[in-house]
Enzyme design. Structure first.
Site, PDB file in Angstrom:
ATOM      1  CD  GLN A 219      -1.274  -5.295 -12.933  1.00  0.00           C
ATOM      2  OE1 GLN A 219      -2.008  -4.449 -12.433  1.00  0.00           O
ATOM      3  NE2 GLN A 219      -0.278  -4.975 -13.745  1.00  0.00           N
ATOM      4  CG  HIS A 220       2.854  -5.759  -6.593  1.00  0.00           C
ATOM      5  ND1 HIS A 220       3.346  -7.023  -6.352  1.00  0.00           N
ATOM      6  CD2 HIS A 220       3.780  -5.128  -7.346  1.00  0.00           C
ATOM      7  CE1 HIS A 220       4.536  -7.147  -6.931  1.00  0.00           C
ATOM      8  NE2 HIS A 220       4.812  -6.019  -7.542  1.00  0.00           N
ATOM      9  CG  ASP A 221      -0.762  -1.354  -5.314  1.00  0.00           C
ATOM     10  OD1 ASP A 221      -0.325  -2.120  -4.441  1.00  0.00           O
ATOM     11  OD2 ASP A 221      -0.294  -0.230  -5.546  1.00  0.00           O
TER      12      ASP A 221
END
Ligand SMILES: [Ca+2]
Length: 294
Positions: A219-221
């Site tokens: 879940q980068h963003d």
């Protein structure tokens, strides 16, 4: 206190989750979705941002930003990860909302009151503000960037996607007075969320589950967005970060020096994954209830 929030974005699977999270969180008041070329071309990121704004039933303004990086090399898109349409093939109804121009919308929002910017795509739009509209850029209260890494990359061995897609823009932003917070790959790749953490029950969680594609995903963003909601989720340290722009092989690498006497940003070094998952679940479930109430 509610944080006025602008999301600068290239939706994008994890961008979509971040936008849902923002829509569901009373700590932030979403002021704008401003697009940039990245995961897919800017026409598609803009169409996706507008469709997501419709989905969350929001009158948030949407503006179209840069179509490519500062130095004119056409960006490597990430359709292998995000699908041709940027949303892993999930089809949202096409939006008919009016699309504004990025710099105009930044100026309008930031000159009415300062705001936090969550930059979760390549940094081209922010660099353009720093260079061409510094008085507007200076009204960014806090810039939270999903980008870079203290360790390895995900496009090349050294470079993370958002920085690699426009290294000159990232260097420009880091050399400015903005003193951003970098939420990098070294922590986002540990922020794994999937169907077991956020089961599909309604509109928002169903979209999230389509985007998870049946597995735990990095879940980068949405982690960067979560940091704007609850900074205690991530431990940061001051550092001097330099972006590699010259060496072809390590282009886009972020050289991170935690011992520099002149830090230019904060860098995320630890994440509370359990609390992050709980936040995501509770907020997307609340968004389900809100959207499916009718
Ligand atoms: Ca993104």
């Amino acid at each position: 206190v509610t944080t006025r929030l602008i999301i600068d974005t290239d939706p994008g699977i994890d961008d979509a989750v971040a936008i849902l999270l923002a829509a569901a969180s009373p700590e932030v008041s979403l002021q704008a979705l401003i697009t940039v070329a990245g995961n897919v071309p800017v026409t598609q990121t803009t169409a996706n941002a507008a469709a997501l704004a419709d989905l969350i039933d929001s009158d948030v303004p949407v503006a179209r930003g840069a179509a490519g990086p500062l130095c004119g090399r056409p960006g490597p898109h990430a359709t292998a990860v995000h699908g041709q349409n940027g949303l892993a093939g999930y089809t949202l109804p096409a939006s008919h909302r009016n699309i504004l121009e990025a710099n105009d919308l930044y100026r309008q929002i930031l000159h009415s009151a300062p705001a936090t910017v969550a930059a979760i795509g390549p940094l081209t739009n922010i660099a353009n503000l720093v260079t061409h509209a510094p008085s507007t850029a200076n009204r960014i209260e806090h810039l939270v960037i999903m980008g870079g890494s203290t360790t390895h990359g995900n496009v090349t061995a050294d470079a993370e996607f958002n920085i690699y897609a426009d290294p000159e823009a990232a260097a420009c932003v880091l050399n400015s007075q903005l003193y951003p917070t970098l939420i990098g790959l070294n922590i986002t790749e540990r922020a794994l969320v999937g169907p077991s953490h956020v089961p599909a029950r309604g509109t928002a969680t169903e979209l999230a589950n389509h985007l998870f594609q049946g597995r735990n995903t990095q879940q980068h963003d949405s982690l960067a967005l979560a940091y704007t909601i609850d900074p205690s989720l991530v431990k940061t340290l001051p550092a001097r970060v330099r972006v590699e722009c010259d060496d072809e092989r390590s282009r886009g690498k972020t050289h991170v020096d935690f011992h520099s006497p002149s830090p230019n940003c904060l860098v995320g070094v630890e994440v509370d994954v359990v609390r992050f998952r709980e936040l995501l679940l509770s907020r997307l479930a609340a968004l389900d209830a809100q959207l499916d109430r009718t």
